[in-house]
Design a protein around this motif. Structure first.
Motif, PDB file in Angstrom:
ATOM      1  N   ARG A 124      39.384  36.791  46.472  1.00 39.11           N
ATOM      2  CA  ARG A 124      39.010  35.317  46.718  1.00 39.11           C
ATOM      3  C   ARG A 124      38.046  34.944  46.978  1.00 39.11           C
ATOM      4  O   ARG A 124      36.681  35.351  47.306  1.00 39.11           O
ATOM      5  N   SER A 140      38.969  29.992  42.812  1.00 37.23           N
ATOM      6  CA  SER A 140      40.152  30.051  42.636  1.00 37.23           C
ATOM      7  C   SER A 140      40.865  29.117  42.777  1.00 37.23           C
ATOM      8  O   SER A 140      40.163  27.349  43.017  1.00 37.23           O
ATOM      9  N   VAL A 167      44.314  32.460  40.799  1.00 33.32           N
ATOM     10  CA  VAL A 167      43.220  33.336  41.639  1.00 33.32           C
ATOM     11  C   VAL A 167      42.530  33.788  39.882  1.00 33.32           C
ATOM     12  O   VAL A 167      42.415  34.530  39.301  1.00 33.32           O
TER      13      VAL A 167
END
Length: 251
Positions: free
Chosen positions: A150, A231, A243
């Motif tokens: 992320r 994201s 994502v």
């Protein structure tokens, strides 16, 4: 159904409205081609199953990994061959190989999908009938679909509101829209001065009409390539919708 039906091939000619400002086929166009050929092949393969059973399920993507080694220009034709890997566990794996007009391999892709019960609105194990369809025991990209990283910071971000034309026939956001929303956050110099050669996405939750989504990107520039982490989350709940990781080659 015979083993020769395991492979499905279609040809596409890049139209003007499927290109970027440089006249090159966009990554989202290629992903739309993958979506089209996947649906067409699945429709053929699953035609041997009872109609009521086919209508009961949707084929919902969970992961997509695309590598495009060479750009494709407006009016050029490409050939895509697709097949399913053996079905085990809960996921169906579809593969793609991309060839130019001279037959040279220029790209590949792989996705994973769950069977989704449209009545119960939940994923279900692969139906036993579906396990009998022809498959090919190889992968276009060797990928175990490990979790994607992320963003650790927000170098750029935008909000998007889901509109009617973002929806697919299942009444949730079409998978290619998430790719568009992730790429749109990136600065002009990356999108205009780099070639998007690799894209990975994990679809985390469905979103629908009227949802407001926050798209965030972290940019990691290198000498040969720029890696971007993306994201997309729902602003009302903070729930993660998608994502992505993209790799851009400097040109």
């Amino acid at each position: 159904m015979h083993a020769e039906h395991a492979l499905h091939t279609e040809q596409f000619t890049v139209r003007a409205y499927e290109t970027d400002p440089h006249g090159l086929m966009s990554m989202t166009t290629l992903c739309n081609y993958f979506q089209e050929i996947g649906f067409n092949h699945a429709e053929h393969l699953f035609s041997v199953l009872p109609a009521a059973e086919v209508a009961q399920y949707a084929y919902v993507l969970t992961r997509l990994h695309v590598i495009l080694e060479h750009p494709v220009r407006w009016k050029e034709s490409i050939t895509i061959t697709s097949w399913l890997s053996p079905m085990t566990g809960r996921f169906a794996i579809r593969n793609f190989r991309l060839f130019d007009e001279s037959g040279n391999a220029i790209g590949r892709g792989v996705n994973s999908a769950l069977f989704f019960d449209l009545t119960r609105r939940m994923s279900v194990p692969i139906p036993e009938n579906a396990k009998s369809i022809p498959v090919k025991d190889c992968m276009a990209i060797s990928d175990d679909f490990a979790p994607l990283p992320r963003p650790l910071r927000s170098d750029s971000e935008m909000n998007f509101t889901v509109g009617y034309h973002d929806l697919d026939t299942y009444r949730h956001v079409n998978n290619v829209r998430y790719i568009e929303w992730a790429l749109e956050t990136l600065p002009f110099d990356i999108q205009n001065g780099c070639f998007l050669e690799e894209m990975e996405i994990n679809f985390r939750a469905e979103t629908g009409y009227g949802d407001i989504l926050r798209s965030v990107s972290e940019i990691r520039s290198g000498e040969e390539a720029t890696i971007c982490l993306h994201s997309i989350t729902k602003t009302d709940s903070g729930k993660e919708a998608a994502v992505l990781r993209t790799r851009w080659r400097h040109i």
